[in-house]
Write a protein that holds these residues in place. Sequence first.
Motif: not given
Length: 130
Positions: A42-49
Amino acid sequence: MTADQKAMIHSHFEKVGTECMKDNMISTDDISSLRAKKLPSGENVPCFLACVLKKTGTMDDKGMLQKETALELAKKVFNDDEELQLIADYLHSCSHINSEAVSDGEKGCERAMLSYKCMTENASKFGLEL
């Protein structure tokens, strides 16, 4: 790692993950992938992590991994010297991530993805089931 220790870690990450969802919404597929120790897309996964790592103290405000802080957190869950050494070695196995070139600098999203990938790949090498 005992079932209680594993449950304590999972509970903490679920709580932090819920907080991070407010600013970095991820899909149920991404959540399922994370729970299954797979790389979500998902597009937001890196910033979520990055949010999760920063809120747990594993990543600093400059987007760099902090294995010392992670080890201090581990000491609250594990009290066996052998287990702690194993976790220290595990954390060290991903310390090279801090020298990787990333395009988002202090934001830490790219480094968080690199960290997640490294940690999930290396866990079994150290006999850790996270």
